[in-house]
Design a protein around this motif. Structure first.
Motif, PDB file in Angstrom:
ATOM      1  N   ASN A   1      17.878 -15.722   6.905  1.00  0.00           N
ATOM      2  CA  ASN A   1      17.261 -14.814   5.453  1.00  0.00           C
ATOM      3  C   ASN A   1      16.544 -13.653   6.076  1.00  0.00           C
ATOM      4  OD1 ASN A   1      14.294 -15.837   3.579  1.00  0.00           O
ATOM      5  ND2 ASN A   1      15.811 -13.970   3.439  1.00  0.00           N
ATOM      6  N   LEU A   2      17.094 -12.578   5.682  1.00  0.00           N
ATOM      7  CA  LEU A   2      16.461 -11.272   6.214  1.00  0.00           C
ATOM      8  C   LEU A   2      16.083 -10.569   4.666  1.00  0.00           C
ATOM      9  CD1 LEU A   2      16.324  -9.270   8.535  1.00  0.00           C
ATOM     10  CD2 LEU A   2      18.350  -8.225   7.753  1.00  0.00           C
ATOM     11  N   HIS A   3      14.611 -10.278   4.762  1.00  0.00           N
ATOM     12  CA  HIS A   3      14.036  -9.401   3.657  1.00  0.00           C
ATOM     13  C   HIS A   3      14.284  -7.792   4.228  1.00  0.00           C
ATOM     14  CE1 HIS A   3      12.032 -12.426   1.796  1.00  0.00           C
ATOM     15  NE2 HIS A   3      11.665 -12.958   2.926  1.00  0.00           N
ATOM     16  N   PHE A   4      15.406  -7.257   3.738  1.00  0.00           N
ATOM     17  CA  PHE A   4      15.783  -5.911   4.004  1.00  0.00           C
ATOM     18  C   PHE A   4      15.379  -4.896   2.854  1.00  0.00           C
ATOM     19  CE2 PHE A   4      18.571  -2.167   4.628  1.00  0.00           C
ATOM     20  CZ  PHE A   4      18.917  -2.462   6.084  1.00  0.00           C
ATOM     21  N   ASN A   5      13.964  -4.538   3.014  1.00  0.00           N
ATOM     22  CA  ASN A   5      13.383  -3.707   2.373  1.00  0.00           C
ATOM     23  C   ASN A   5      13.370  -2.320   2.649  1.00  0.00           C
ATOM     24  OD1 ASN A   5      12.560  -6.204   1.188  1.00  0.00           O
ATOM     25  ND2 ASN A   5      10.480  -6.239   1.880  1.00  0.00           N
ATOM     26  N   VAL A   6      13.219  -1.225   1.496  1.00  0.00           N
ATOM     27  CA  VAL A   6      13.421   0.184   2.019  1.00  0.00           C
ATOM     28  C   VAL A   6      12.347   0.677   1.211  1.00  0.00           C
ATOM     29  CG1 VAL A   6      14.914   2.067   1.259  1.00  0.00           C
ATOM     30  CG2 VAL A   6      15.864  -0.379   1.999  1.00  0.00           C
ATOM     31  N   LEU A   7      11.544   1.653   2.037  1.00  0.00           N
ATOM     32  CA  LEU A   7      10.338   2.595   1.724  1.00  0.00           C
ATOM     33  C   LEU A   7      11.031   3.851   1.179  1.00  0.00           C
ATOM     34  CD1 LEU A   7       7.590   1.543   3.890  1.00  0.00           C
ATOM     35  CD2 LEU A   7       8.185   0.462   1.871  1.00  0.00           C
ATOM     36  N   PRO A   8      11.189   4.490   0.140  1.00  0.00           N
ATOM     37  CA  PRO A   8      11.710   5.738  -0.105  1.00  0.00           C
ATOM     38  C   PRO A   8      10.675   6.980   0.367  1.00  0.00           C
ATOM     39  CG  PRO A   8      10.612   5.108  -2.271  1.00  0.00           C
ATOM     40  CD  PRO A   8      10.442   3.773  -1.116  1.00  0.00           C
ATOM     41  N   PRO A   9      11.585   8.122   0.412  1.00  0.00           N
ATOM     42  CA  PRO A   9      10.299   9.210   0.991  1.00  0.00           C
ATOM     43  C   PRO A   9       9.460   9.397  -0.236  1.00  0.00           C
ATOM     44  CG  PRO A   9      12.985   9.692   0.880  1.00  0.00           C
ATOM     45  CD  PRO A   9      12.708   8.470   0.000  1.00  0.00           C
ATOM     46  N   ALA A  10       8.172   9.647   0.476  1.00  0.00           N
ATOM     47  CA  ALA A  10       7.063  10.118  -0.399  1.00  0.00           C
ATOM     48  C   ALA A  10       7.095  10.986  -1.185  1.00  0.00           C
ATOM     49  CB  ALA A  10       5.708   9.726   0.573  1.00  0.00           C
ATOM     50  N   THR A  11       7.979  12.025  -0.677  1.00  0.00           N
ATOM     51  CA  THR A  11       7.884  13.236  -1.376  1.00  0.00           C
ATOM     52  C   THR A  11       8.604  13.221  -2.730  1.00  0.00           C
ATOM     53  OG1 THR A  11      10.020  13.839  -0.314  1.00  0.00           O
ATOM     54  CG2 THR A  11       8.052  14.777   0.477  1.00  0.00           C
ATOM     55  N   LEU A  12       9.485  11.975  -3.309  1.00  0.00           N
ATOM     56  CA  LEU A  12       9.919  11.841  -4.571  1.00  0.00           C
ATOM     57  C   LEU A  12       9.056  11.604  -5.663  1.00  0.00           C
ATOM     58  CD1 LEU A  12      13.300   9.599  -3.378  1.00  0.00           C
ATOM     59  CD2 LEU A  12      12.913  12.290  -3.864  1.00  0.00           C
ATOM     60  N   THR A  13       9.584  11.972  -6.815  1.00  0.00           N
ATOM     61  CA  THR A  13       8.504  11.302  -7.900  1.00  0.00           C
ATOM     62  C   THR A  13       8.966   9.840  -8.141  1.00  0.00           C
ATOM     63  OG1 THR A  13      10.238  11.843  -9.393  1.00  0.00           O
ATOM     64  CG2 THR A  13       8.773  13.662  -9.194  1.00  0.00           C
TER      65      THR A  13
ATOM     66  N   THR B   1      12.926   4.701   4.602  1.00  0.00           N
ATOM     67  CA  THR B   1      12.324   3.972   5.784  1.00  0.00           C
ATOM     68  C   THR B   1      12.877   2.505   5.598  1.00  0.00           C
ATOM     69  OG1 THR B   1      10.388   5.253   6.275  1.00  0.00           O
ATOM     70  CG2 THR B   1      10.443   2.906   7.223  1.00  0.00           C
ATOM     71  N   ILE B   2      13.658   1.829   6.621  1.00  0.00           N
ATOM     72  CA  ILE B   2      14.104   0.519   6.596  1.00  0.00           C
ATOM     73  C   ILE B   2      13.084  -0.484   7.382  1.00  0.00           C
ATOM     74  CG2 ILE B   2      15.896  -0.812   7.079  1.00  0.00           C
ATOM     75  CD1 ILE B   2      17.852   1.268   6.988  1.00  0.00           C
TER      76      ILE B   2
ATOM     77  N   GLN C   1       0.546  -1.259  -0.007  1.00  0.00           N
ATOM     78  CA  GLN C   1       0.070   0.241   0.162  1.00  0.00           C
ATOM     79  C   GLN C   1       0.658   1.285   0.040  1.00  0.00           C
ATOM     80  OE1 GLN C   1      -2.721  -0.365   3.483  1.00  0.00           O
ATOM     81  NE2 GLN C   1      -3.765  -2.213   2.546  1.00  0.00           N
ATOM     82  N   ARG C   2       2.093   0.987   0.376  1.00  0.00           N
ATOM     83  CA  ARG C   2       2.961   2.365   0.330  1.00  0.00           C
ATOM     84  C   ARG C   2       3.444   2.679  -0.989  1.00  0.00           C
ATOM     85  NH1 ARG C   2       5.331   4.160   5.396  1.00  0.00           N
ATOM     86  NH2 ARG C   2       3.754   3.538   6.913  1.00  0.00           N
ATOM     87  N   GLY C   3       3.084   1.768  -1.937  1.00  0.00           N
ATOM     88  CA  GLY C   3       3.730   1.870  -3.331  1.00  0.00           C
ATOM     89  C   GLY C   3       5.001   1.452  -3.535  1.00  0.00           C
ATOM     90  N   GLU C   4       5.729   2.125  -4.585  1.00  0.00           N
ATOM     91  CA  GLU C   4       7.276   1.766  -4.867  1.00  0.00           C
ATOM     92  C   GLU C   4       8.090   1.586  -3.767  1.00  0.00           C
ATOM     93  OE1 GLU C   4       9.991   0.616  -8.153  1.00  0.00           O
ATOM     94  OE2 GLU C   4       7.882   1.299  -8.380  1.00  0.00           O
ATOM     95  N   HIS C   5       8.688   0.360  -3.690  1.00  0.00           N
ATOM     96  CA  HIS C   5       9.598   0.128  -2.514  1.00  0.00           C
ATOM     97  C   HIS C   5      10.587  -0.879  -3.069  1.00  0.00           C
ATOM     98  CE1 HIS C   5       6.608  -2.741  -1.765  1.00  0.00           C
ATOM     99  NE2 HIS C   5       7.615  -3.449  -1.000  1.00  0.00           N
ATOM    100  N   LEU C   6      11.969  -0.931  -2.298  1.00  0.00           N
ATOM    101  CA  LEU C   6      12.786  -1.917  -2.505  1.00  0.00           C
ATOM    102  C   LEU C   6      12.570  -3.284  -1.827  1.00  0.00           C
ATOM    103  CD1 LEU C   6      15.534  -2.845  -3.942  1.00  0.00           C
ATOM    104  CD2 LEU C   6      16.864  -2.135  -1.900  1.00  0.00           C
ATOM    105  N   ARG C   7      12.318  -4.645  -2.577  1.00  0.00           N
ATOM    106  CA  ARG C   7      12.324  -5.810  -1.979  1.00  0.00           C
ATOM    107  C   ARG C   7      13.454  -6.399  -2.101  1.00  0.00           C
ATOM    108  NH1 ARG C   7       7.562  -5.404  -5.075  1.00  0.00           N
ATOM    109  NH2 ARG C   7       8.429  -6.586  -6.598  1.00  0.00           N
ATOM    110  N   THR C   8      14.188  -7.098  -1.150  1.00  0.00           N
ATOM    111  CA  THR C   8      15.131  -7.877  -0.983  1.00  0.00           C
ATOM    112  C   THR C   8      14.922  -9.167  -0.170  1.00  0.00           C
ATOM    113  OG1 THR C   8      16.388  -7.255   0.807  1.00  0.00           O
ATOM    114  CG2 THR C   8      16.794  -5.767  -1.236  1.00  0.00           C
TER     115      THR C   8
END
Length: 476
Positions: free
Chosen positions: A387-399, A376-377, A341-348
């Motif tokens: 096994n660690l899912h080290f995911n990252v949510l980028p700042p919402a202010t970015l395009t 946000t980590i 729901q937070r949108g584009e993010h990094l999934r590892t």
């Protein structure tokens, strides 16, 4: 008529009116994965109902020079089963191959079609007082063939192993249409090379899994589930070592959940409430399971007493019923929806030696902070197996373009940290398309030659799942 029209007409005569979807309007569900990613449109979607029909379909593809990609339940995360953008591919969906062939409770084995939904297999085992331990968030839609092809992991790897340890035998249609029947229900078989292991984790590049014999276990009669607050990731790993020694093989799951994941779960599932009165930086969700006269409650009480004495456990809640256990596990499941729901993010889905996990998490957090302190980590996962899912949510202010560029840089930095800790860039999701470049950059020349040699041996016409794992030689 052109080649494609001739091919599709011949395919329709092979599979019948329900066996081929030619209208692009019917292709929507076959062109995207769980995350919503999508690439091209297929030439058509073939829906064979038997292994023989899969074989005939593959032979026809070879005759006409048509590229193909097998597809399961659309729950992949590395674009491995999605149709190509540049070359028209035939999607071969196994969704109509959904038979439970045989359950053998005395042998603790089950033989199934590759298109069987994981949840269906688990229920069939349960009906015979057995247990198939593979447990995934997508188990209501993922298929056994896809689980085999991607060497699926999940929540219970700690005790039962990955799919590689759960497969006893396979049936595979090779890229030339021949059928290899290795459906052996043997717990011990030492006859030369293990061909089944070659296809497990091959992501559909070496053949199409059409059937599997899977290993079952006794169905657990009792479980004990606890959500525990811990002061740090380092403390969580010390608690894991303690639990592994005190509970031995009865420890079936050990999940690290940071506070941010609890908040994501609360966002996605309003019916949930905060599990503890105080918010803590990190939590551990663990489960013990047993069959026979074992006092799990006493075992868990002893573990918690020792954990609190050693300042590894700050607080916690124990499930006193099955419904309460399911509610605690709902936090683990709902946080995935919260991320979406937070949108584009990094999934590892990285892995490192279990003893190095706390150090990796610290180094990875520093690396991300150097690129984007406002990101946000969300670092969680099956830490009992490293096994660690080290995911990252980028700042919402970015395009959106800025988010993609930032996350690409962060992933590069994270993978460099993984290398320092002698880890893997993929513990569960596989390579597919999205991790191909990073994967190949980390393979030796000898390894690349062996991989390419296997591909050339089994698929000399280069028609099956091209561009996944290994680069497509015809790609622009």
């Amino acid at each position: 008529m052109d080649k494609h029209t001739d091919f599709l007409d011949a395919l329709a005569s092979l599979l019948g009116p329900k066996g081929v979807l030619r209208d692009p309007a019917d292709h929507e569900r076959y062109v995207q994965d769980w995350a919503g990613d999508r690439l091209g449109m297929p030439l058509a979607v073939a829906r064979p109902k038997t292994t023989r029909q899969v074989s005939d379909t593959v032979k026809l593809c070879r005759e006409y020079g048509i590229r193909m990609v097998p597809q399961g339940g659309h729950t992949g995360l590395v674009r491995g089963a999605m149709p190509d953008l540049e070359s028209p591919e035939l999607v071969i969906s196994l969704e109509r191959m959904d038979r439970i062939r045989q359950v053998d409770p005395l042998n603790f084995s089950i033989a199934v079609d590759a298109g069987c939904i994981l949840e269906t297999v688990k229920r069939a085992a349960d009906a015979e007082d057995c247990y198939f331990p593979l447990s995934l968030g997508a188990q209501g839609s993922c298929q056994i063939g896809g689980n085999v092809a991607t060497n699926a992991g999940g929540l219970n790897v700690l005790r039962y192993g990955m799919m590689r340890q759960l497969v006893m035998g396979l049936e595979v249609v090779l890229p030339d249409g021949r059928i290899w029947d290795g459906m052996h229900a043997l717990h011990k078989d030492n006859r030369g090379y293990s061909l089944a292991q070659l296809f497990i984790g091959s992501e559909g590049t070496l053949g199409i899994v059409t059937g599997a014999v899977l290993k079952l276990s006794p169905r657990p009669e009792r479980t004990q589930t606890a959500l525990l607050a811990v002061p740090s990731i380092h403390a969580a790993m010390q608690l894991y070592a303690l639990a592994r020694r005190q509970c031995s093989d009865l420890l079936s799951a050990f999940e690290l959940i940071p506070r941010g994941c609890i908040e994501l779960a609360l966002e996605a599932a309003p019916q949930l409430s905060d599990p503890l009165d105080t918010a803590y930086p990190h939590y551990v969700l663990l489960e013990l399971a047993a069959t026979g006269p074992v006092d799990l409650a006493e075992m868990l009480d002893a573990l918690l007493a020792r954990g609190m004495d050693d300042d590894l456990v700050l607080d916690g809640v124990l499930a006193s019923s099955e419904s309460q256990s399911q509610r605690l596990w709902q936090f683990r499941e709902s946080m995935l929806e919260g991320q979406q729901q937070r949108g584009e993010h990094l999934r590892t889905d990285i892995s490192v030696p279990t003893s190095a996990l706390a150090g990796f998490a610290e180094a990875a957090s520093q690396a991300v902070g150097a690129y984007s302190p406002d990101s946000t980590i969300i670092a969680y996962g099956h830490v009992g197996d490293g096994n660690l899912h080290f995911n990252v949510l980028p700042p919402a202010t970015l395009t959106e373009p800025q988010k993609k560029a930032l996350l690409h840089d962060i992933e590069t930095a994270l993978f460099e940290v993984v290398d320092r800790f002698n880890g893997s860039i993929s513990a569960e999701h596989g390579i597919g398309r999205t991790k191909q470049a990073a994967y190949l950059a980390r393979t030796s020349e000898v390894e690349r030659e062996l991989l390419a040699g296997l591909k050339q041996l089994l698929d000399p016409d280069q028609l099956m799942s091209m561009g996944r794992i290994l680069p497509d030689p015809r790609a622009s």
